[in-house]
Design an enzyme around this catalytic site. Structure first.
Site, mmCIF file in Angstrom:
data_model
loop_
_atom_site.group_PDB
_atom_site.id
_atom_site.type_symbol
_atom_site.label_atom_id
_atom_site.label_comp_id
_atom_site.label_asym_id
_atom_site.label_seq_id
_atom_site.Cartn_x
_atom_site.Cartn_y
_atom_site.Cartn_z
ATOM 1 N N HIS A 174 -13.426 -11.527 62.109
ATOM 2 C CA HIS A 174 -13.342 -11.195 60.729
ATOM 3 C C HIS A 174 -12.357 -10.553 60.166
ATOM 4 O O HIS A 174 -11.225 -10.810 60.759
ATOM 5 C CB HIS A 174 -14.815 -9.895 60.340
ATOM 6 C CG HIS A 174 -14.196 -8.761 60.737
ATOM 7 N ND1 HIS A 174 -15.429 -7.713 60.801
ATOM 8 C CD2 HIS A 174 -13.293 -8.171 61.560
ATOM 9 C CE1 HIS A 174 -14.725 -6.593 61.397
ATOM 10 N NE2 HIS A 174 -13.488 -6.879 61.584
ATOM 11 N N SER A 177 -13.620 -8.158 66.112
ATOM 12 C CA SER A 177 -12.391 -7.790 65.358
ATOM 13 C C SER A 177 -11.111 -7.836 66.069
ATOM 14 O O SER A 177 -10.774 -8.956 66.890
ATOM 15 C CB SER A 177 -12.829 -6.590 64.865
ATOM 16 O OG SER A 177 -11.775 -6.028 63.870
#
Length: 217
Positions: free
Chosen positions: A144, A119
């Site tokens: 993501h 992330s």
């Protein structure tokens, strides 16, 4: 005997530069003509221009890393800074504070993934100086889209939805610039959790090289 804990604590108003939530922190004791000096291991490594992003990205983490980047720039604006990352990600806002400071300071910031960069951790890994972004062989990198929970009245939810969509667009655009991938592909590849091996991360452009030993850096 003169003894100090947290060599650079004074630049944080007396707070340690040690990442939080790590349990027992080893101490390093050095002998000098003035006696002994004891440092926590992270403060000692800061003297070597090594900064650690360990654990979640949050406001506290960001404040410490930003302060260390600015301090090392003031110490020597022409010498590289190394940022070691082992993080599952966290706050986009806190991560952007670190990202902007990495671009703001004069020294090149080299990044190295040790374990996991997911992330916002992966976003910051890719934000290092191109040619100086590394990962260890068995590290994992995951990208993501940003996530968040919205609650409240319909108008409040609408405001939060617009904000997260704007953040997604901004993050995708920056990630595209740092990886060389088309922003359209970034949008598709970040739709869900996208895990990569060290070699896959090199192919994707998130890092530049896999390091199996220090001599390869």
């Amino acid at each position: 005997m003169q003894r100090f804990t947290d060599f650079y604590a004074s630049m944080h108003g007396g707070a340690s530069v040690t990442p939080t939530g790590l349990g027992y922190i080893p101490m390093v004791i050095e002998q000098s003509g003035r006696g002994e000096r004891a440092y926590d291991i992270y403060s000692r490594l800061l003297r070597e221009r090594l900064i650690f992003l360990v654990g979640p990205v949050n406001d506290n983490t960001a404040n410490l890393i930003v302060a260390q980047l600015l301090f090392l720039e003031s110490e020597n604006p022409d010498k590289d800074i190394s940022l070691y990352i082992n993080s599952p990600g966290g706050s986009v806002y806190a991560g952007m504070a670190i990202y902007d400071t990495m671009q703001f300071v004069k020294p090149d910031v080299s990044t190295l993934c040790t374990g996991l960069a997911a992330s916002m951790g992966a976003f910051l890994l890719a934000a290092g100086k191109k040619g100086k972004r590394f990962t260890l062989p068995n590290s994992r990198i995951m990208i993501h889209q940003p996530s968040g929970g919205a609650q409240g009245q319909a108008s409040d939810i609408q405001i939060q939805a617009r904000e997260i969509l704007d953040l997604r667009e901004r993050l995708n655009r920056i990630l595209a610039e740092n990886t060389g991938q088309p922003v359209e592909r970034i949008a598709v590849d970040t739709e869900r959790d996208n895990f990569m091996s060290a070699e896959d991360a090199v192919s994707y452009g998130l890092v530049d090289k896999v390091l199996a030993s220090r001599s390869e850096g």
